[in-house]
Design a protein around this motif. Structure first.
Motif, short mmCIF file in Angstrom:
data_model
loop_
_atom_site.label_atom_id
_atom_site.label_comp_id
_atom_site.label_asym_id
_atom_site.label_seq_id
_atom_site.Cartn_x
_atom_site.Cartn_y
_atom_site.Cartn_z
N PRO A 134 -47.66 -18.93 -50.18
CA PRO A 134 -46.26 -19.32 -50.06
C PRO A 134 -46.00 -20.17 -48.83
CG PRO A 134 -46.53 -17.05 -49.39
CD PRO A 134 -47.86 -17.49 -49.93
N VAL A 135 -44.97 -20.99 -48.92
CA VAL A 135 -44.55 -21.80 -47.78
C VAL A 135 -43.71 -20.92 -46.86
CG1 VAL A 135 -43.22 -23.81 -47.04
CG2 VAL A 135 -44.60 -23.92 -49.13
N VAL A 136 -44.04 -20.89 -45.59
CA VAL A 136 -43.28 -20.11 -44.62
C VAL A 136 -42.74 -21.05 -43.56
CG1 VAL A 136 -44.52 -17.96 -45.01
CG2 VAL A 136 -45.42 -19.58 -43.36
N ASP A 137 -41.48 -20.83 -43.18
CA ASP A 137 -40.83 -21.72 -42.22
C ASP A 137 -41.00 -21.26 -40.78
OD1 ASP A 137 -39.83 -23.36 -44.27
OD2 ASP A 137 -38.12 -22.02 -44.59
N ALA A 138 -41.02 -19.96 -40.57
CA ALA A 138 -41.13 -19.43 -39.20
C ALA A 138 -42.58 -19.12 -38.88
CB ALA A 138 -40.28 -18.17 -39.06
N PRO A 139 -42.99 -19.30 -37.65
CA PRO A 139 -44.38 -18.96 -37.28
C PRO A 139 -44.62 -17.47 -37.38
CG PRO A 139 -43.10 -19.50 -35.32
CD PRO A 139 -42.24 -19.84 -36.48
#
Length: 387
Positions: free
Chosen positions: A131-136
Motif C-alpha cells: 500500500p501507498v503510505v503518506d507518513a513515514p
C-alpha cells in the motif's frame, strides 16, 4: 570461537550491534537515530521478565520517555496490533523498540506499519501490492531475547487474521529496521525447553531457505553458516544454559538463518503458521514437530543440497535418509514431542488446515509443490507421529 564473547558491529543487511552486555548501549543508539520517546513492545509472556524493566530503566536514566505495550499473543493477532497503534499514538512515541521473541518483534513491526496511516495490517499482506503510505514509519530497533526467530533484520511479520483464522505475512519495502541489537546475555535466562524449541526454529529456517530452488548465493551462504553454528551450539546451549559462547553462537546463527529465509521458506512453515493461527501453539515447537515429515517429502532428489547441508553441519556427506535420521536424533535428544497431537492439535483439523496452508506464502517457495490432498497427508502424518 572467541569472537562470540566480544563486541562486533556489522552493517549487513541492517546495522547490527552484537556482543554480551550491549543492551547497556541502547540509549546511545537511540541518540544516533534521533529517538526520544520510544514505545517498548513485547509479548505478554515476556512482560515480567527482567530484560523489559532493564530496558525501560536504561532509557529512563538517559532521559528518554518510554512506556511498555505488552498485549501481544504468542501468535500476534490483528486486533492486538490495533491496540498497539493506539498506545503509540496516545503516548506520542516516535519509535518502537521491540524486545523479546518472534511474537514481540512481529508485533512491534506491525505497529510500525500501521500506526501513522489509515491502512489496517491486512493491507500489508505480502501477497498483495504494497500500500501507498503518506507518513513515514516510526523508527524501529529490534532486540531478540531468543535464538530462534531471526526476525530482527527485516520488516516481515506474521500476523493472525482473527476473522479467517489464518496467518499472513505483513511487509512493506519502506519499513527498515534501524538497528538489530544482539546481546547473548539476554538469552541466558531462557528455560531449556524454550532454548530447544526456538533453536530448532532457527535450524528449520536455515534448512528450508537453503533448499528453496531459487538462485541466491548470499542467502545460501548464510543458511549454511547458520547450520554450522546451530549444529555446533544448539545442544550445548540446552545442556549448559549459562554457556555464553553457546548462547552467542545460537543468537548469531539464528540471525543468519533469518536473513537466509528472505529467499523463501517451505511447507514446514506453511503448516505451522496455520496450526498456530488456530490452536495458538508455540511456533518453534510446531516447526520442530513438523520438520521431519516435510524433510522426508522434500529431500529425495535434492542429493547435492543434502550433501552440502550435511557437510556444513559437520556430518560428512549424508544421503537424504541419513540426514533425516540425524535430525530425528537431535529432536529426540532435545525432547521434542513426536506428534502434533501431543500439543493439542486434533486429527479432524487436517483438511481445514491443509486448505489454508497451500495458500501460505511459504508454500509458494517449497521445492516440491503440494496439492491440498498432499498437504493434508503431511499434516495427518505430523498429527499422528512425525518421527
Amino acid at each position: 570461537m572467541s569472537g562470540l564473547l566480544g563486541a562486533q558491529d556489522w552493517g549487513f543487511p541492517v546495522p547490527i550491534a552484537y556482543g554480551p552486555g550491549r543492551i547497556a548501549e541502547v540509549a546511545d543508539h537511540c541518540a544516533t537515530y534521533d529517538i526520544a520517546r520510544p514505545l517498548i513492545v513485547t509479548d505478554r509472556g515476556s512482560r515480567n521478565l527482567p530484560f523489559v524493566d532493564q530496558l525501560a530503566n536504561l532509557l529512563g536514566k538517559a532521559g528518554l520517555t518510554n512506556s511498555v505495550f505488552s498485549e501481544i499473543s504468542p501468535n500476534p493477532r490483528d486486533d492486538e496490533i490495533e491496540a498497539g497503534c493506539a498506545a503509540l499514538r496516545v503516548g506520542d512515541h516516535d519509535a518502537v523498540i521491540a524486545i523479546g521473541g518472534g511474537s514481540a518483534m512481529d508485533g512491534g513491526k506491525s505497529i510500525c506499519m500501521t500506526a501513522h496511516n489509515d491502512h489496517g495490517i491486512a493491507a500489508f499482506d505480502y501477497l498483495k501490492p504494497a500500500p501507498v503510505v503518506d507518513a513515514p514509519f516510526p523508527k524501529l530497533i529490534c532486540i531478540p531475547t531468543t535464538a530462534g526467530t531471526g526476525a530482527e533484520t527485516e520488516s516481515t511479520a506474521m500476523v493472525t487474521d482473527t476473522q479467517n483464522g489464518m496467518k499472513f505475512c505483513a511487509w512493506h519495502p519502506d519499513l527498515k529496521v534501524s538497528l538489530a541489537l544482539l546481546d547473548p546475555e539476554l538469552t541466558l535466562g531462557l528455560p531449556k525447553h524454550l532454548t530447544a524449541w526456538t533453536g530448532v526454529d532457527a535450524l528449520t529456517h536455515a534448512v528450508e531457505a537453503f533448499i528453496v530452488t531459487d538462485f541466491n548465493p548470499m542467502c545460501d551462504a548464510m543458511a549454511l553458516e547458520a547450520m554450522s553454528l546451530i549444529s555446533r551450539y544448539l545442544e550445548q546451549a540446552v545442556l549448559e544454559p549459562g554457556n555464553l559462547e553457546a548462547r552467542g553462537g545460537m543468537l548469531v546463527g539464528s540471525c543468519l538463518a533469518g536473513v537466509a529465509f528472505l529467499k523463501g521458506l517451505g511447507h514446514v512453515h506453511a503448516i505451522s503458521h496455520m496450526v498456530g493461527a488456530e490452536y495458538d501453539t508455540q511456533h518453534g515447537l510446531t516447526n520442530a514437530i513438523v520438520l521431519p515429515v516435510v524433510l522426508r517429502y522434500n529431500l529425495p532428489g535434492l542429493e547435492e543440497k543434502t550433501r552440502r547441508m550435511s557437510e556444513a553441519m559437520g556430518l560428512g556427506a549424508l544421503t537424504s535418509e541419513a540426514f533425516c535420521a540425524h535430525v530425528d536424533g537431535v529432536l529426540d535428544r532435545l525432547e521434542i514431542p513426536k506428534s502434533l497431537a501431543e500439543i493439542g492439535v486434533p486429527f479432524a483439523c487436517a483438511q481445514r488446515v491443509a486448505e489454508k496452508a497451500v495458500q501460505d506464502a511459504a508454500a509458494e517457495t517449497n521445492p516440491r509443490p503440494a496439492s491440498v490432498e498432499e498437504m493434508r497427508a503431511l499434516i495427518e502424518q505430523a498429527i499422528k507421529a512425525a518421527r
